[in-house]
Design a protein around this motif. Structure first.
Motif, PDB file in Angstrom:
ATOM      1  N   GLU A 351       0.831  -1.208   0.000  1.00 13.63           N
ATOM      2  CA  GLU A 351       0.000   0.000   0.000  1.00 13.63           C
ATOM      3  C   GLU A 351       0.861   1.253   0.000  1.00 13.63           C
ATOM      4  O   GLU A 351       0.546   2.254  -0.657  1.00 13.63           O
ATOM      5  N   LYS A 352       1.966   1.192   0.694  1.00 10.02           N
ATOM      6  CA  LYS A 352       2.835   2.360   0.834  1.00 10.02           C
ATOM      7  C   LYS A 352       3.652   2.626  -0.427  1.00 10.02           C
ATOM      8  O   LYS A 352       3.921   3.789  -0.755  1.00 10.02           O
ATOM      9  N   HIS A 353       4.031   1.565  -1.166  1.00  8.45           N
ATOM     10  CA  HIS A 353       5.041   1.734  -2.216  1.00  8.45           C
ATOM     11  C   HIS A 353       4.613   1.293  -3.612  1.00  8.45           C
ATOM     12  O   HIS A 353       5.371   1.490  -4.559  1.00  8.45           O
ATOM     13  N   GLN A 355       1.917   0.634  -7.061  1.00  8.07           N
ATOM     14  CA  GLN A 355       0.819   1.111  -7.881  1.00  8.07           C
ATOM     15  C   GLN A 355       0.266  -0.078  -8.664  1.00  8.07           C
ATOM     16  O   GLN A 355       1.012  -0.793  -9.335  1.00  8.07           O
ATOM     17  N   ARG A 361      -4.032   4.939  -5.353  1.00  2.00           N
ATOM     18  CA  ARG A 361      -3.231   4.897  -4.129  1.00  2.00           C
ATOM     19  C   ARG A 361      -3.907   5.722  -3.038  1.00  2.00           C
ATOM     20  O   ARG A 361      -4.661   6.665  -3.306  1.00  2.00           O
ATOM     21  N   ASN A 362      -3.611   5.369  -1.814  1.00  2.00           N
ATOM     22  CA  ASN A 362      -4.014   6.184  -0.675  1.00  2.00           C
ATOM     23  C   ASN A 362      -3.411   7.580  -0.854  1.00  2.00           C
ATOM     24  O   ASN A 362      -2.194   7.725  -0.969  1.00  2.00           O
ATOM     25  N   TYR A 365      -0.190   8.908   0.899  1.00  3.63           N
ATOM     26  CA  TYR A 365       1.155   8.479   0.529  1.00  3.63           C
ATOM     27  C   TYR A 365       1.623   9.258  -0.691  1.00  3.63           C
ATOM     28  O   TYR A 365       1.210   8.993  -1.816  1.00  3.63           O
ATOM     29  N   VAL A 369       6.472   5.838  -5.988  1.00  2.00           N
ATOM     30  CA  VAL A 369       6.010   4.500  -6.352  1.00  2.00           C
ATOM     31  C   VAL A 369       7.231   3.723  -6.824  1.00  2.00           C
ATOM     32  O   VAL A 369       7.904   4.131  -7.772  1.00  2.00           O
ATOM     33  N   ASP A 372       5.727  -0.814  -9.753  1.00  2.00           N
ATOM     34  CA  ASP A 372       4.681  -0.523 -10.723  1.00  2.00           C
ATOM     35  C   ASP A 372       4.177  -1.850 -11.292  1.00  2.00           C
ATOM     36  O   ASP A 372       4.764  -2.417 -12.217  1.00  2.00           O
TER      37      ASP A 372
END
Length: 406
Positions: A351-353, A355, A361-362, A365, A369, A372
């Protein structure tokens, strides 16, 4: 004793503008009293990667002994040694502290054994070779994030000099003199193997030398405590060192060895670089050889490495198998209850890093990215490798034990 204040990385130095350069400007607060390098230091100690160092191996893994050195203690020892040397040489102690604090932030769990296993995994899946100095740069550039005053997350965006000192710190190399380079390089692209370039600053050279000094006798103390070596072997090492003449050791312990090398570096560094006397260089070489023969390459290490290899490969393959399904994200979420530790935190990592196609995305953040999943076929392997590299020893064991439970 040489006064190197003319070479200190402070305002007015011809390299200073490059040294404090960041990829992106970071936010400022009114009345902030911190210099650029102090800001780097605080950004590092506030990061999750720094906190996890307390449960990462320095040499001896999963030891139920609070007095055996961890990766965090090693980082603090390097920082202490580097600050002493930099202060006496009139260099910038704020810069040495920041580099030392971040130099091992991307180190693998289970020390250099874990590093070799991750290197094997990365090569098997045709990724760039894994080595901890480069991975520490990867972590501070791409992985670690901090929350701002509005609950948005950004990358650390450290200065060039600190990032450079981190990737250039390779402490396993044997050198009597470390001379800073002049050229500016792309640290992510040009640095393709450990020790390829010397640091850009004298302060980075101090940290590189301090990394060697910090582990020499500290590892001997731990090996004695764990009965891997005995006092007769250490006394024989002392006698061999003293037979070279010059300084005579009464004992081989952390205090005496660190003090000897700090004093030698202070008195033998110059505008040519951060250096050791010929005597100290020979003695460092002898201690390193002793450690490899009696500590790092003993039979018990092979047993340990085989155990770690089983755990790391099992966790990697377990997560990688999910990607064979077109609904792998949903499959992971469905299995969270059964493998709560491993999968919950891996999903948070994605979720953090990451796509994904058609999944926004959130918005909190705002960091890079780096996986990918729409355009990069290696996104899955990169994400799992980074996830494993960031684990502590204890978290990795706990995650592996989940795979054994029914």
């Amino acid at each position: 004793m040489m006064d190197l204040s003319d070479y200190a990385m402070v305002e007015g130095h011809p390299k200073y503008k490059q040294a404090i350069k960041r990829e992106h400007a970071i936010y400022t607060r009114a009345y902030d009293i911190r210099t650029p390098f102090v800001r780097d230091y605080t950004r590092l100690i506030f990061s999750q990667g720094y906190r996890r160092l307390k449960n990462k191996t320095q040499v001896f893994f999963a030891v139920d002994d609070d007095h055996v050195c961890t990766r965090l203690e090693h980082v603090n020892l390097v920082s202490s040694i580097a600050n002493t040397i930099a202060r006496e040489l009139k260099l910038n102690t704020e810069l040495t502290q920041a580099i030392a604090t971040g130099h091992d932030i991307g180190h693998a769990p289970f020390g250099h054994g874990g590093e070799r296993i991750l290197k094997d995994i990365s090569q098997h899946y045709h990724l760039e070779p894994f080595w901890h100095e480069r991975n520490s740069l990867h972590f501070v550039d791409d992985i670690e994030v901090l929350e701002d005053d509005y609950h948005h997350f950004y990358n650390l965006d450290l200065t060039y000099a600190v990032r450079d000192g981190i990737i250039a710190h390779c402490g396993e190399m044997q050198q009597a003199l470390i001379t800073p380079r002049d050229e500016v390089i792309d640290l992510q692209k040009d640095f393709t193997r450990p020790g390829m370039f010397e640091p850009y600053t004298y302060e980075g050279c101090v940290v590189k030398m301090s990394d060697k000094i910090a582990y020499l006798a500290r590892d001997i103390e731990d090996a004695l405590r764990l009965h891997i070596i005995d006092h007769n072997e250490v006394n024989a090492l002392r006698d061999e060192l003293n037979s070279l003449g010059g300084y005579q050791f009464n004992a081989i312990n952390n205090g005496s060895v660190v003090n000897y090398f700090i004093q030698d570096v202070i008195h033998h560094s110059s505008s040519a670089g951060i250096g050791l006397s010929e005597e100290a260089y020979r003695k460092m070489h002898i201690i390193m050889n002793f450690n490899y023969k009696h500590i790092y390459l003993i039979k018990r290490v092979d047993i340990h490495n085989n155990y770690v290899k089983l755990m790391m490969n099992s966790l990697f393959e377990f997560l990688y198998d999910y990607y064979q399904s077109p609904t792998f994200l949903e499959d992971l979420k469905d299995d969270r209850d059964q493998y709560h530790t491993l999968i919950t935190h891996y999903l948070a990592h994605l979720e953090k890093h990451a796509q994904f196609p058609h999944i926004p995305r959130n918005p909190n953040y705002e960091n890079k990215v780096i996986y990918d999943f729409e355009h990069d076929p290696q996104a899955i392997t990169k994400s799992i490798l980074d996830y494993l590299a960031g684990m502590t020893d204890t978290f990795l064991i706990k995650s592996f034990n989940e795979l054994l439970s029914f």
